[in-house]
Design a protein around this motif. Structure first.
Motif, PDB file in Angstrom:
ATOM      1  N   SER A 130       0.975  -1.244   0.052  1.00  0.00           N
ATOM      2  CA  SER A 130       0.004   0.231   0.068  1.00  0.00           C
ATOM      3  C   SER A 130       0.736   1.367  -0.095  1.00  0.00           C
ATOM      4  N   PHE A 131       1.902   1.467   1.024  1.00  0.00           N
ATOM      5  CA  PHE A 131       2.863   2.262   0.893  1.00  0.00           C
ATOM      6  C   PHE A 131       3.580   2.455  -0.674  1.00  0.00           C
ATOM      7  N   GLY A 133       2.294   1.483  -3.399  1.00  0.00           N
ATOM      8  CA  GLY A 133       1.301   1.951  -4.401  1.00  0.00           C
ATOM      9  C   GLY A 133       1.277   3.346  -4.311  1.00  0.00           C
ATOM     10  N   LEU A 134       0.920   3.974  -2.952  1.00  0.00           N
ATOM     11  CA  LEU A 134       0.855   5.502  -3.062  1.00  0.00           C
ATOM     12  C   LEU A 134       2.207   6.066  -3.345  1.00  0.00           C
ATOM     13  N   SER A 135       3.360   5.710  -3.064  1.00  0.00           N
ATOM     14  CA  SER A 135       4.594   6.224  -3.495  1.00  0.00           C
ATOM     15  C   SER A 135       4.691   6.320  -4.925  1.00  0.00           C
ATOM     16  N   ALA A 136       4.224   5.281  -5.621  1.00  0.00           N
ATOM     17  CA  ALA A 136       4.243   5.142  -7.051  1.00  0.00           C
ATOM     18  C   ALA A 136       3.372   6.195  -7.796  1.00  0.00           C
ATOM     19  N   ALA A 137       2.164   6.297  -7.197  1.00  0.00           N
ATOM     20  CA  ALA A 137       1.509   7.043  -7.499  1.00  0.00           C
ATOM     21  C   ALA A 137       1.725   8.673  -7.490  1.00  0.00           C
ATOM     22  N   ALA A 138       2.541   8.928  -6.350  1.00  0.00           N
ATOM     23  CA  ALA A 138       3.089  10.285  -6.114  1.00  0.00           C
ATOM     24  C   ALA A 138       4.253  10.498  -7.182  1.00  0.00           C
ATOM     25  N   ILE A 139       5.150   9.470  -7.530  1.00  0.00           N
ATOM     26  CA  ILE A 139       6.017   9.603  -8.671  1.00  0.00           C
ATOM     27  C   ILE A 139       5.296  10.005  -9.791  1.00  0.00           C
ATOM     28  N   CYS A 154       0.755  10.235   3.030  1.00  0.00           N
ATOM     29  CA  CYS A 154       0.026   9.093   3.403  1.00  0.00           C
ATOM     30  C   CYS A 154       0.813   7.846   3.237  1.00  0.00           C
ATOM     31  N   GLY A 155       1.534   7.682   2.350  1.00  0.00           N
ATOM     32  CA  GLY A 155       2.394   6.509   2.280  1.00  0.00           C
ATOM     33  C   GLY A 155       3.192   6.395   3.292  1.00  0.00           C
ATOM     34  N   MET A 156       3.932   7.475   3.705  1.00  0.00           N
ATOM     35  CA  MET A 156       4.706   7.327   4.967  1.00  0.00           C
ATOM     36  C   MET A 156       4.084   7.329   6.075  1.00  0.00           C
ATOM     37  N   ALA A 157       2.840   7.635   6.202  1.00  0.00           N
ATOM     38  CA  ALA A 157       2.086   7.430   7.624  1.00  0.00           C
ATOM     39  C   ALA A 157       1.814   5.903   7.681  1.00  0.00           C
ATOM     40  N   ILE A 158       1.666   5.180   6.536  1.00  0.00           N
ATOM     41  CA  ILE A 158       1.490   3.601   6.747  1.00  0.00           C
ATOM     42  C   ILE A 158       2.923   2.964   7.289  1.00  0.00           C
ATOM     43  N   LEU A 159       3.942   3.431   7.064  1.00  0.00           N
ATOM     44  CA  LEU A 159       5.095   2.840   7.541  1.00  0.00           C
ATOM     45  C   LEU A 159       5.254   3.299   9.060  1.00  0.00           C
ATOM     46  N   MET A 160       4.554   4.034   9.508  1.00  0.00           N
ATOM     47  CA  MET A 160       4.647   4.359  10.869  1.00  0.00           C
ATOM     48  C   MET A 160       4.220   3.240  11.734  1.00  0.00           C
ATOM     49  N   GLY A 161       3.188   2.267  11.346  1.00  0.00           N
ATOM     50  CA  GLY A 161       2.620   1.337  12.151  1.00  0.00           C
ATOM     51  C   GLY A 161       3.526   0.462  13.270  1.00  0.00           C
ATOM     52  N   PRO A 162       4.921   0.292  12.578  1.00  0.00           N
ATOM     53  CA  PRO A 162       5.880  -0.458  13.720  1.00  0.00           C
ATOM     54  C   PRO A 162       6.126   0.149  14.940  1.00  0.00           C
ATOM     55  N   ALA A 163       6.454   1.433  14.525  1.00  0.00           N
ATOM     56  CA  ALA A 163       6.870   2.605  15.517  1.00  0.00           C
ATOM     57  C   ALA A 163       5.618   2.739  16.555  1.00  0.00           C
ATOM     58  N   TYR A 164       4.572   2.882  16.193  1.00  0.00           N
ATOM     59  CA  TYR A 164       3.358   3.048  16.898  1.00  0.00           C
ATOM     60  C   TYR A 164       3.126   1.817  17.784  1.00  0.00           C
ATOM     61  N   GLY A 212      -7.915   6.636   1.568  1.00  0.00           N
ATOM     62  CA  GLY A 212      -8.922   5.474   1.115  1.00  0.00           C
ATOM     63  C   GLY A 212      -8.045   3.872   0.907  1.00  0.00           C
ATOM     64  N   VAL A 213      -6.928   4.574   0.532  1.00  0.00           N
ATOM     65  CA  VAL A 213      -6.096   3.223   0.394  1.00  0.00           C
ATOM     66  C   VAL A 213      -5.734   2.661   1.899  1.00  0.00           C
ATOM     67  N   ILE A 214      -5.328   3.605   2.836  1.00  0.00           N
ATOM     68  CA  ILE A 214      -5.039   3.258   3.923  1.00  0.00           C
ATOM     69  C   ILE A 214      -6.117   2.402   4.731  1.00  0.00           C
ATOM     70  N   VAL A 215      -7.368   3.031   4.612  1.00  0.00           N
ATOM     71  CA  VAL A 215      -8.533   2.253   5.193  1.00  0.00           C
ATOM     72  C   VAL A 215      -8.863   0.975   4.438  1.00  0.00           C
TER      73      VAL A 215
END
Length: 259
Positions: A130-131, A133-139, A154-164, A212-215
């Protein structure tokens, strides 16, 4: 054309929200893993090379993300674009290593005890893709700066899961540990929506796509697949002939024992 270019440059440099948010995201990630190390809960020193490579690449992305926002804020757009192509290749390495580490942990029966093994097996690859995909769309939309920054955000936000997951008391939140982590992941995107609304009186549509991608990806799809017969079949295929095969895919592992 010069007027348009100047206006765009002013718009990019005139919104510090993305820079300060990138720094805040990085601090949360560092805090999460630092707490893990300080409390003696990290096995990083005894981990295999694959885990070290995974950690270096993923933390490298955090550094890239912050650097890219610094470059934009300082007006170094040419360097930002050159580093962007390095970042694009970096994303591929993140997908490969993220999936490889997840498979290794599941096969060895070492998944976090506050997730079910099947939930963990599905969650990590879906999150990293998901990260990606969002990053590819951003590019792809890199010339549309407003979309580019918000999708990367939003892609970066997904990667924060392990830290949380290292900051929240997830053992106390079983069986809702995953949902609690998801709620934490949503904090920064929601703040982004509020910031847009307060600044412009409207919400940019990129937030809708990113959220939407995150949810749909990291919540709905993960939950549906990890509670389905298809998910169980995937788990059985992945763990066949390994210690993980002896672990029930839908049961929470026991709490770890400390001497």
């Amino acid at each position: 054309m010069a007027t348009i270019a100047t206006a765009r440059g002013t718009q990019v440099r005139g919104e510090p929200f993305f820079l300060w948010s990138a720094i805040a995201m990085a601090l949360v990630i560092v805090a999460g893993f630092s707490l893990q190390l300080a409390m003696g809960r990290s096995s990083f020193a005894a981990s295999p090379p694959l885990v070290h490579a995974h950690a270096i690449v993923f933390m490298g992305w955090v550094a890239i993300y912050v650097t890219q926002n610094v470059l934009v804020a300082s007006g170094s757009i040419a360097l930002h674009r050159r580093l962007g192509w390095v970042a694009a290749g970096w994303i591929v390495a993140m997908c490969v290593l993220g999936c490889a580490v997840t498979l290794a942990m599941v096969r060895e029966g070492r998944t976090p005890f506050f997730f079910t093994p099947l939930q963990f097996l599905i969650l990590d690859p879906v999150s990293v893709f998901s990260f990606a995909g969002l990053s590819a769309a951003a590019i792809v939309l890199r010339r549309q700066t407003d979309w580019h920054r918000r999708l990367h955000f939003c892609g970066m936000a997904i990667l924060m899961g392990p830290a949380y997951g290292r900051l929240l008391p997830l053992p106390l939140l079983i069986p809702w540990a995953y949902e609690a982590t998801f709620a934490a992941v949503m904090i920064f995107p929601v703040v982004g929506v509020i910031a847009d609304w307060r600044r412009t009186g409207r919400v940019h549509p990129a937030w809708g796509w990113g959220i939407g991608v995150i949810v749909l990806g990291t919540l709905v799809f993960v939950q549906l697949l990890s509670h389905s017969a298809t998910g169980v079949s995937i788990y059985e295929a992945v763990t066949a002939g390994t210690p993980g095969a002896a672990i029930a895919p839908l049961a929470f592992p026991p709490f770890p024992r400390h001497p």
